[in-house]
Design an enzyme around this catalytic site. Structure first.
Site, PDB file in Angstrom:
ATOM      1  N   ASN A 116       0.835  -1.198   0.000  1.00  7.88           N
ATOM      2  CA  ASN A 116       0.000   0.000   0.000  1.00  7.88           C
ATOM      3  C   ASN A 116       0.870   1.249   0.000  1.00  7.88           C
ATOM      4  O   ASN A 116       1.956   1.285   0.567  1.00  7.88           O
ATOM      5  CB  ASN A 116      -0.956  -0.010   1.205  1.00  7.88           C
ATOM      6  CG  ASN A 116      -0.423   0.762   2.387  1.00  7.88           C
ATOM      7  OD1 ASN A 116      -0.500   1.991   2.432  1.00  7.88           O
ATOM      8  ND2 ASN A 116       0.142   0.038   3.349  1.00  7.88           N
ATOM      9  N   ARG A 117       0.357   2.260  -0.656  1.00  9.51           N
ATOM     10  CA  ARG A 117       0.929   3.601  -0.594  1.00  9.51           C
ATOM     11  C   ARG A 117      -0.232   4.591  -0.432  1.00  9.51           C
ATOM     12  O   ARG A 117      -0.341   5.581  -1.160  1.00  9.51           O
ATOM     13  CB  ARG A 117       1.774   3.907  -1.825  1.00  9.51           C
ATOM     14  CG  ARG A 117       1.109   3.669  -3.171  1.00  9.51           C
ATOM     15  CD  ARG A 117       1.979   4.166  -4.330  1.00  9.51           C
ATOM     16  NE  ARG A 117       1.396   3.853  -5.628  1.00  9.51           N
ATOM     17  CZ  ARG A 117       1.648   2.721  -6.298  1.00  9.51           C
ATOM     18  NH1 ARG A 117       2.450   1.797  -5.769  1.00  9.51           N
ATOM     19  NH2 ARG A 117       1.081   2.511  -7.475  1.00  9.51           N
ATOM     20  N   PHE A 120      -1.998   8.185   4.129  1.00  6.98           N
ATOM     21  CA  PHE A 120      -2.796   8.785   5.208  1.00  6.98           C
ATOM     22  C   PHE A 120      -4.042   9.502   4.679  1.00  6.98           C
ATOM     23  O   PHE A 120      -4.329  10.646   5.054  1.00  6.98           O
ATOM     24  CB  PHE A 120      -1.964   9.775   6.035  1.00  6.98           C
ATOM     25  CG  PHE A 120      -0.867   9.168   6.868  1.00  6.98           C
ATOM     26  CD1 PHE A 120      -0.782   7.812   7.074  1.00  6.98           C
ATOM     27  CD2 PHE A 120       0.083   9.995   7.466  1.00  6.98           C
ATOM     28  CE1 PHE A 120       0.248   7.268   7.862  1.00  6.98           C
ATOM     29  CE2 PHE A 120       1.103   9.470   8.253  1.00  6.98           C
ATOM     30  CZ  PHE A 120       1.187   8.100   8.452  1.00  6.98           C
ATOM     31  N   ASN A 179       2.479   7.814  15.001  1.00  5.74           N
ATOM     32  CA  ASN A 179       2.984   7.067  13.848  1.00  5.74           C
ATOM     33  C   ASN A 179       4.037   7.907  13.133  1.00  5.74           C
ATOM     34  O   ASN A 179       3.726   8.947  12.552  1.00  5.74           O
ATOM     35  CB  ASN A 179       1.828   6.732  12.902  1.00  5.74           C
ATOM     36  CG  ASN A 179       2.248   5.851  11.739  1.00  5.74           C
ATOM     37  OD1 ASN A 179       3.425   5.570  11.550  1.00  5.74           O
ATOM     38  ND2 ASN A 179       1.275   5.420  10.952  1.00  5.74           N
ATOM     39  N   SER A 182       5.328   5.201   8.696  1.00  8.39           N
ATOM     40  CA  SER A 182       4.787   4.872   7.378  1.00  8.39           C
ATOM     41  C   SER A 182       5.761   5.305   6.292  1.00  8.39           C
ATOM     42  O   SER A 182       6.322   6.406   6.356  1.00  8.39           O
ATOM     43  CB  SER A 182       3.440   5.573   7.159  1.00  8.39           C
ATOM     44  OG  SER A 182       3.040   5.451   5.807  1.00  8.39           O
ATOM     45  N   ASN A 184       4.899   6.094   3.339  1.00  4.17           N
ATOM     46  CA  ASN A 184       4.117   6.722   2.273  1.00  4.17           C
ATOM     47  C   ASN A 184       3.898   8.219   2.437  1.00  4.17           C
ATOM     48  O   ASN A 184       3.197   8.833   1.639  1.00  4.17           O
ATOM     49  CB  ASN A 184       2.764   6.012   2.147  1.00  4.17           C
ATOM     50  CG  ASN A 184       2.943   4.540   1.830  1.00  4.17           C
ATOM     51  OD1 ASN A 184       3.749   4.185   0.977  1.00  4.17           O
ATOM     52  ND2 ASN A 184       2.217   3.691   2.540  1.00  4.17           N
ATOM     53  N   THR A 185       4.489   8.815   3.476  1.00  7.66           N
ATOM     54  CA  THR A 185       4.476  10.265   3.639  1.00  7.66           C
ATOM     55  C   THR A 185       5.914  10.743   3.570  1.00  7.66           C
ATOM     56  O   THR A 185       6.741  10.325   4.390  1.00  7.66           O
ATOM     57  CB  THR A 185       3.853  10.670   4.990  1.00  7.66           C
ATOM     58  OG1 THR A 185       2.470  10.295   5.000  1.00  7.66           O
ATOM     59  CG2 THR A 185       3.949  12.175   5.208  1.00  7.66           C
ATOM     60  N   LYS A 222       4.873   4.139  17.178  1.00  6.76           N
ATOM     61  CA  LYS A 222       4.882   3.022  16.236  1.00  6.76           C
ATOM     62  C   LYS A 222       6.139   3.089  15.379  1.00  6.76           C
ATOM     63  O   LYS A 222       6.425   4.117  14.756  1.00  6.76           O
ATOM     64  CB  LYS A 222       3.644   3.049  15.341  1.00  6.76           C
ATOM     65  CG  LYS A 222       3.512   1.802  14.455  1.00  6.76           C
ATOM     66  CD  LYS A 222       2.143   1.734  13.790  1.00  6.76           C
ATOM     67  CE  LYS A 222       1.956   0.415  13.037  1.00  6.76           C
ATOM     68  NZ  LYS A 222       0.586   0.298  12.474  1.00  6.76           N
ATOM     69  N   ASN A 251       5.451  -1.416  11.721  1.00 13.39           N
ATOM     70  CA  ASN A 251       4.750  -0.927  10.535  1.00 13.39           C
ATOM     71  C   ASN A 251       5.227  -1.709   9.307  1.00 13.39           C
ATOM     72  O   ASN A 251       6.020  -2.634   9.408  1.00 13.39           O
ATOM     73  CB  ASN A 251       5.006   0.576  10.364  1.00 13.39           C
ATOM     74  CG  ASN A 251       3.841   1.305   9.736  1.00 13.39           C
ATOM     75  OD1 ASN A 251       3.166   0.776   8.855  1.00 13.39           O
ATOM     76  ND2 ASN A 251       3.597   2.534  10.184  1.00 13.39           N
ATOM     77  N   GLY A 305       2.194  -9.794  10.201  1.00 13.05           N
ATOM     78  CA  GLY A 305       2.286 -11.219   9.953  1.00 13.05           C
ATOM     79  C   GLY A 305       1.515 -12.089  10.918  1.00 13.05           C
ATOM     80  O   GLY A 305       1.813 -13.279  11.050  1.00 13.05           O
ATOM     81  N   TYR A 326      -4.127  -6.750  10.284  1.00 12.15           N
ATOM     82  CA  TYR A 326      -4.875  -6.089   9.216  1.00 12.15           C
ATOM     83  C   TYR A 326      -4.924  -7.040   8.025  1.00 12.15           C
ATOM     84  O   TYR A 326      -5.975  -7.489   7.615  1.00 12.15           O
ATOM     85  CB  TYR A 326      -4.196  -4.767   8.841  1.00 12.15           C
ATOM     86  CG  TYR A 326      -4.802  -4.050   7.649  1.00 12.15           C
ATOM     87  CD1 TYR A 326      -5.588  -2.922   7.828  1.00 12.15           C
ATOM     88  CD2 TYR A 326      -4.577  -4.486   6.352  1.00 12.15           C
ATOM     89  CE1 TYR A 326      -6.134  -2.252   6.736  1.00 12.15           C
ATOM     90  CE2 TYR A 326      -5.120  -3.829   5.261  1.00 12.15           C
ATOM     91  CZ  TYR A 326      -5.896  -2.717   5.451  1.00 12.15           C
ATOM     92  OH  TYR A 326      -6.441  -2.083   4.372  1.00 12.15           O
ATOM     93  N   THR A 327      -3.745  -7.393   7.519  1.00 11.59           N
ATOM     94  CA  THR A 327      -3.677  -8.231   6.323  1.00 11.59           C
ATOM     95  C   THR A 327      -4.255  -9.621   6.584  1.00 11.59           C
ATOM     96  O   THR A 327      -4.942 -10.191   5.723  1.00 11.59           O
ATOM     97  CB  THR A 327      -2.231  -8.331   5.826  1.00 11.59           C
ATOM     98  OG1 THR A 327      -1.700  -7.007   5.673  1.00 11.59           O
ATOM     99  CG2 THR A 327      -2.159  -9.048   4.497  1.00 11.59           C
TER     100      THR A 327
END
Length: 365
Positions: A116-117, A120, A179, A182, A184-185, A222, A251, A305, A326-327
């Site tokens: 994922n990207r 937020f 957090n 991540s 992705n930011t 996190k 993460n 995991g 989550y996954t």
């Protein structure tokens, strides 16, 4: 049945649209006033060995839904009725933001993983706070609130950005997670450096004390699997020094090593963090390192995991007080949390534990 549905139907539909449809169905059914509580009674494993007390809050079981599924507090009660002991909302930023361009969420079924990207994407702290204020107290699950940096906030504005989220969301939280991990930011992971992270966490803690007088709001940070060992130790030492309540580990990872999915196929998906089964080994290792450094009094929430009761049990015996997924939920379906909790309860009883707390850290030297 869910496995068949996933293999032959769901995996053929782009990941983010099916997430929206599935979440809408969960809210419509599990969130309904009459059907929802009955469904919750069926899907919640009620074995008393699963009950635990952390942060001064009572958890019906130690398996939580990780941040990322419900970013806007649109269905925490419905999600808890699927058998989760707690729900972590977010990541939420001070400013509303659309996130990164689509497509930005992808499945790797051969690896039981996601890429994922998202960036937020959320409606902002003020909107989420209003939604939480309207949430009935009855049936409200234990709620964590995960806060991150708004993309528009410059490095100099980052502390004030986090403080705003803490101020408006803290009154609704059973615990708050900062957090900084991540991928992705842009620039966010640079904030995991202790010299940058320590003043940020100190400011958020002060803000929470002011915003929620008379009720300590537990504060955690996190971190990512991609930290070097020395950095994991440095974060743990900082947590002790600042009196943080714990660490959420871990993460997503930017690594693509060890994936079964062909490298060319993974590369074609582009940038983003990998979650799911590929994180299992390293996430487990990080828990052990953290527990050895944090001592027995601070909480570790392990994520990454977790797919089975055995996975959850191994993290707990390695030192985690709580676990999240989550996954695993995405691949496991609506009855997944109940199955994991049943497996976990059986393992706790097999080894003579009467509570989750009794098992925490028992596999560490």
């Amino acid at each position: 049945m869910y496995d068949l549905l996933f293999r032959h139907v769901l995996r053929r539909i782009p990941a983010e649209p099916i997430h929206g449809v599935a979440f809408g169905a969960i809210r419509g059914v599990a969130g309904a006033p009459v059907v929802g509580p009955r469904l919750g009674a069926l899907l919640t494993e009620s074995d008393p060995v699963l009950r635990t007390r952390v942060f001064g809050a009572d958890f019906p079981n130690p398996l939580g839904l990780a941040a990322g599924f419900d970013k806007d507090a649109r269905g925490p009660v419905a999600l808890a009725r699927l058998g989760f002991g707690f729900v972590e909302l977010g990541t939420i930023t001070a400013h509303p933001q659309p996130g990164n361009p689509k497509p930005r969420l992808f499945r790797l079924p051969e690896d039981k993983a996601l890429v994922n990207r998202m960036g937020f994407n959320n409606s902002g702290a003020d909107a989420v706070a209003a939604r939480l204020a309207a949430l009935p107290r009855e049936g409200r699950p234990v709620l964590g609130i995960n806060i991150g940096k708004s993309k528009v906030a410059t490095p100099d504005e980052a502390i004030d950005d986090y403080r705003h989220s803490a101020r408006v969301l803290g009154p609704h939280a059973d615990y708050v997670v900062v957090n900084v991990s991540s991928p992705n930011t842009p620039g966010l992971r640079d904030m995991q450096q202790v010299a940058v992270l320590e003043p940020l966490l100190a400011a958020v803690r002060t803000e929470l004390k002011t915003a929620v007088p008379g009720r300590p709001v537990p504060l955690l940070v996190k971190i990512t699997t991609d930290l070097a060992d020395d950095d994991v130790v440095a974060v743990a030492d900082m947590a002790v020094r600042l009196g943080l309540d714990g660490v959420v580990a871990t993460n997503t990872t930017v690594s693509r090593e060890g994936l079964r999915t062909p490298a060319a196929e993974v590369e074609a998906l582009g940038a983003g963090g990998v979650s799911g089964l590929p994180l299992a080994t390293v996430a487990h290792t990080v828990v052990g390192k953290l527990r050895a450094r944090l001592g027995p009094d601070r909480t570790i929430i392990s994520v990454g995991g977790i797919f089975s009761g055995e996975d959850a049990y191994r993290r707990i015996t390695a030192g985690a007080s709580l676990v999240q997924a989550y996954t695993g939920f995405i691949y496991g379906g609506g009855t997944w949390a109940r199955r994991v909790n049943r497996g976990l309860a059986a393992l706790l009883r097999r080894d003579g534990h009467t509570t989750v707390a009794d098992a925490v850290g028992t596999a560490t030297p």
